[in-house]
Motif scaffolding. Structure first.
Motif, short mmCIF file in Angstrom:
data_model
loop_
_atom_site.label_atom_id
_atom_site.label_comp_id
_atom_site.label_asym_id
_atom_site.label_seq_id
_atom_site.Cartn_x
_atom_site.Cartn_y
_atom_site.Cartn_z
N VAL A 106 36.80 37.35 35.04
CA VAL A 106 36.28 38.24 36.08
C VAL A 106 35.49 37.45 37.12
O VAL A 106 35.55 37.76 38.32
N VAL A 107 34.77 36.42 36.68
CA VAL A 107 34.02 35.59 37.62
C VAL A 107 34.99 34.87 38.55
O VAL A 107 34.81 34.86 39.78
N ALA A 108 36.03 34.25 37.96
CA ALA A 108 37.02 33.54 38.77
C ALA A 108 37.74 34.49 39.73
O ALA A 108 38.21 34.07 40.79
N PRO A 156 47.65 46.71 40.44
CA PRO A 156 46.83 47.84 40.02
C PRO A 156 45.54 47.93 40.82
O PRO A 156 45.12 46.96 41.46
N HIS A 157 44.93 49.08 40.81
CA HIS A 157 43.63 49.24 41.46
C HIS A 157 42.58 48.63 40.55
O HIS A 157 42.34 49.11 39.44
N LEU A 158 41.97 47.56 41.00
CA LEU A 158 41.01 46.83 40.18
C LEU A 158 39.58 47.24 40.56
O LEU A 158 39.22 47.29 41.73
N ARG A 159 38.79 47.51 39.54
CA ARG A 159 37.40 47.88 39.77
C ARG A 159 36.56 46.62 40.03
O ARG A 159 36.83 45.56 39.48
N LYS A 160 35.54 46.77 40.81
CA LYS A 160 34.58 45.71 41.04
C LYS A 160 33.56 45.78 39.91
O LYS A 160 32.80 46.74 39.79
N LEU A 161 33.54 44.76 39.04
CA LEU A 161 32.68 44.78 37.87
C LEU A 161 31.39 43.98 38.06
O LEU A 161 30.39 44.25 37.40
N LEU A 162 31.42 42.98 38.92
CA LEU A 162 30.23 42.16 39.19
C LEU A 162 30.05 42.07 40.70
O LEU A 162 31.02 41.89 41.44
N ASP A 163 28.80 42.20 41.15
CA ASP A 163 28.60 42.09 42.60
C ASP A 163 28.68 40.63 43.03
O ASP A 163 28.63 39.70 42.21
N ASP A 164 28.80 40.43 44.33
CA ASP A 164 29.08 39.10 44.85
C ASP A 164 27.99 38.09 44.50
O ASP A 164 28.28 36.92 44.22
N GLN A 165 26.75 38.53 44.51
CA GLN A 165 25.66 37.59 44.22
C GLN A 165 25.73 37.08 42.78
O GLN A 165 25.55 35.89 42.53
N VAL A 207 28.44 36.92 40.97
CA VAL A 207 29.62 36.05 40.90
C VAL A 207 29.27 34.66 41.42
O VAL A 207 29.62 33.64 40.79
N GLN A 208 28.58 34.59 42.52
CA GLN A 208 28.22 33.30 43.10
C GLN A 208 27.30 32.50 42.19
O GLN A 208 27.50 31.31 41.97
#
Length: 690
Positions: free
Chosen positions: A478-480, A509-518, A520-521
């Motif tokens: 998910v991070v990648a 497929p419609h993928l959910r956003k599980l982690l916000d950008d910050q 992830v970074q």
């Protein structure tokens, strides 16, 4: 008184008496024969159903490029007639199986007598004498479940004889041979020469060479032993024997036969080895297939996501690492799964030897992840407001009776969170979880797709729960994937084999956003630090290909992990596990060495550098930039008990990558019909040598 003449009745002619007795004996003999025939034939199945078939739907699995992987169910090829195939195909069969086929009445008395004599002399079955007609009769009876393949009873032999004579009476020789070529069992659910040509040479029967025809004919004796995919050397030798028989019986000239042998052996022995490791992947697909279509009632072609280059690299890297270090470091198993960021699984190796164990250690094995689980602790901390630049003290602290420690009791004082992750500090990880809360960590892990039972206490920070390699890899993926959920899958398309109708096609497929950008970074930043200067640095790829990941080791070195991703736009994300099935300790396995080096070996074999604009990196304005690269450490341990006397002892056992490759796996491909043929010829004696 007159004398009477003494007269005797004249005797009956002896010839008439002898003929009368012979006639009576013949009548009784015919009556007895009729009774025997009636006794042995009363329960024979309807022989007119010989060309009918009751079979499971066949599932043929291929790659996107059309390379066939394997089949499930019963595979039948196109129905063939003698005038539609190269003449050397039936000639190869006749040469090795029954070269007097067109001369006998279904039973080759010469071959039968010779085989009987040799078997009596040797005291066991060493040579068969069955004609093609008898083989067809036997397969028919086995298919109708009249006998078990081990049956050697008189009843079976008599019924085979009766069916053989019936076939010879009702069919022409060409018809019998055509049925034989269409119905003979090659093992592994493959029936007929056309299906075998597709399975073993990936082409229709009309396109096989003389040598390939010889290999197919030679397989009839022992389909498993002479499988060209599993045993190319034995298969090539057997094919050579068949071609030489074709020369002997003048089906082909010596010059053309010798040329075919040379060319055919070179091609067979030099083509890509088939280890069968992909069967872990195709078995997984088979388990998930009903979820796409429900009940399967037709022949299907399943297009899969498997990448043969990646699969070959995965197999080779695992076999090499086990061969070099398995015995010395006390581990017997490894597993690998690799997937693109779009979720397509491109490689899967569920163990070192599919033929010995079909248990898939990627999808089925629950193991403690050790320090690899720290990845989620830090993600949860970032969601709770922590930053990679935050300073924490790397020192021991007690939590009730539990007092976690670092490997070698080494503590570094104040560290940034990035450095703590790169060094895999146990003490700081537990402190972070205490600040964040176990509940928030559990919620995060569930959100990322890990649903196994987890401990609800601070020990979970060091990987005390159990997860599968598959779930662990997709969760870190998910991070990648920029914070979006992974959708791991292996099915690209499903088609009806007969009509080519597309029954299913994968989409986006419609993928959910599980982690916000910050988050992830920040997480990408600490994963990269682990590879650049931390416990995962042995995974660093050649050619300056950027990567990120985390290693892990469990108590008493029972498990070694590495999960990481190549920083290209489509990954891949790859996870590797090392250990023993019985959960016994290894001799010092750590995730940052064997799993990390295997990860590197796998990617270096096939991943190539991409242009800079293709690099999948997260742009960061790091609040804390490391200006001086900290001194590296070798690896991490999860908790207080168990540690190495010294990492150098482990390193000294690891040899350079120069060991021979491990032997390829062997897949059992035995059916009752094929095993029956192998049992009837226990040594290498040809059944009809003259």
């Amino acid at each position: 008184m007159a004398k009477t003449k003494n007269t005797k009745p004249s005797p009956k002619p002896r010839k008439k008496s002898w003929l009368r007795r012979l006639f009576k004996l013949s009548l009784w003999g015919l009556l007895a024969l009729g009774i025997i025939i009636a006794w042995y034939s009363y329960d024979l199945p309807n022989i007119r159903t010989l060309e009918d078939s009751e079979r499971k739907p066949s599932i043929t699995m291929v790659t996107k490029d059309g390379d066939m992987l394997t089949t499930y169910g019963d595979l039948y090829g196109t129905t063939i007639t003698l005038d539609k195939v190269p003449k050397y195909v039936p000639q190869a069969v006749l040469a090795i199986e029954d070269h007097r086929f067109y001369e006998h009445i279904g039973i080759d008395l010469i071959s039968f007598t010779r085989a009987l004599f040799n078997n009596v002399i040797r005291g066991k079955v060493v040579q068969g004498g069955s004609s093609i007609t008898q083989q067809l009769a036997k397969n028919f009876l086995l298919a109708k479940k009249k006998f078990h393949y081990t049956d050697r009873s008189l009843r079976r032999k008599v019924q085979e004889l009766l069916v053989s004579l019936w076939l010879e009476y009702h069919f022409t020789k060409d018809q019998i041979l055509s049925v034989y070529l269409n119905r003979i069992d090659f093992g592994a659910g493959v029936y007929g020469f056309d299906a075998a040509a597709q399975r073993y040479f990936f082409k229709p029967l009309s396109e096989v060479s003389i040598f390939e025809a010889g290999i197919l004919a030679g397989m009839l004796k022992a389909p498993t032993r002479y499988n060209p995919l599993r045993h190319p050397k034995a298969s090539a030798d057997r094919g050579t024997t068949v071609v030489k028989k074709m020369i002997e019986y003048n089906y082909i000239s010596k010059s053309s036969g010798d040329a075919e042998i040379k060319l055919g052996k070179d091609r067979l022995l030099n083509r890509r080895a088939d280890t069968g490791s992909y069967r872990y992947f195709t078995d997984w697909i088979m388990d998930t297939l009903p979820s796409y279509l429900g009940y399967i009632d037709r022949d299907l072609v399943v297009v899969t996501s498997l990448n043969l280059r990646a699969q070959e690299a995965a197999t080779k890297s695992i076999q090499t690492m086990i061969a070099q270090n398995g015995e010395k470091l006390g581990f017997q198993q490894m597993a690998l799964v690799s997937m693109n960021l779009d979720g397509e699984v491109i490689a899967m190796v569920g163990g070192k030897d599919y033929s010995r164990s079909q248990f898939n250690r990627v999808t089925q094995a629950l193991r403690q992840p050790g320090s690899a689980f720290k990845s989620f602790v830090y993600m949860a901390a970032f969601e709770n407001g922590s930053k990679p630049s935050d300073i924490m003290n790397d020192a021991q602290q007690s939590y009730g009776k539990w007092r976690p420690k670092n490997i070698y009791n080494q503590y570094r004082g104040d560290l940034t969170i990035e450095e703590a992750f790169a060094y895999s500090s146990n003490t700081i990880t537990v402190k972070l979880l205490q600040q964040t809360g176990v509940g928030k960590l559990i919620n995060l892990v569930r959100r990322l797709g890990i649903n196994t039972k987890l401990e609800r206490n601070l020990t979970i920070a060091l990987g005390s729960g159990e997860v599968t390699l598959f779930d662990m890899t997709s969760a870190i993926g998910v991070v990648a994937n920029g914070g979006y959920e992974m959708y791991p899958h292996g099915v690209v398309e499903i088609r009806d084999k007969a009509t080519n109708e597309v029954l299913y096609k994968s989409g986006t497929p419609h993928l959910r956003k599980l982690l916000d950008d910050q988050v992830v970074q920040y997480t990408d930043q600490i994963f990269s630090a682990s590879v650049q200067y931390g416990t995962s640095k042995r995974s660093k790829l050649n050619n300056n290909i950027p990567s990120a990941g985390k290693s892990g080791t469990t108590q008493k070195h029972r498990d070694g992990w590495f999960v990481g991703y190549v920083k290209h736009r489509n990954g891949p994300i790859t996870g590797i596990w090392t250990g023993n099935d019985d959960d016994s300790p290894t001799k010092g396995i750590v995730g940052g060495i064997i799993p990390a080096e295997t990860w590197k070996m796998y990617h270096d074999m096939w991943v190539t550098p991409q242009p800079q604009d293709e690099e999948h990196t997260v742009e960061l304005n790091h609040p804390h930039e490391t200006t001086t690269e900290p001194a590296p450490i070798e690896d991490d341990m999860p908790a207080a008990e168990g540690s190495l006397d010294g990492i150098d002892q482990v390193l000294s056992l690891i040899q350079p990558d120069t060991a021979n490759e491990a032997l390829t796996d062997e897949e059992a491909e035995i059916t009752p019909e094929s095993l029956a043929r192998e049992n009837e010829t226990e040594d290498e004696t040809e059944k009809d040598e003259e």
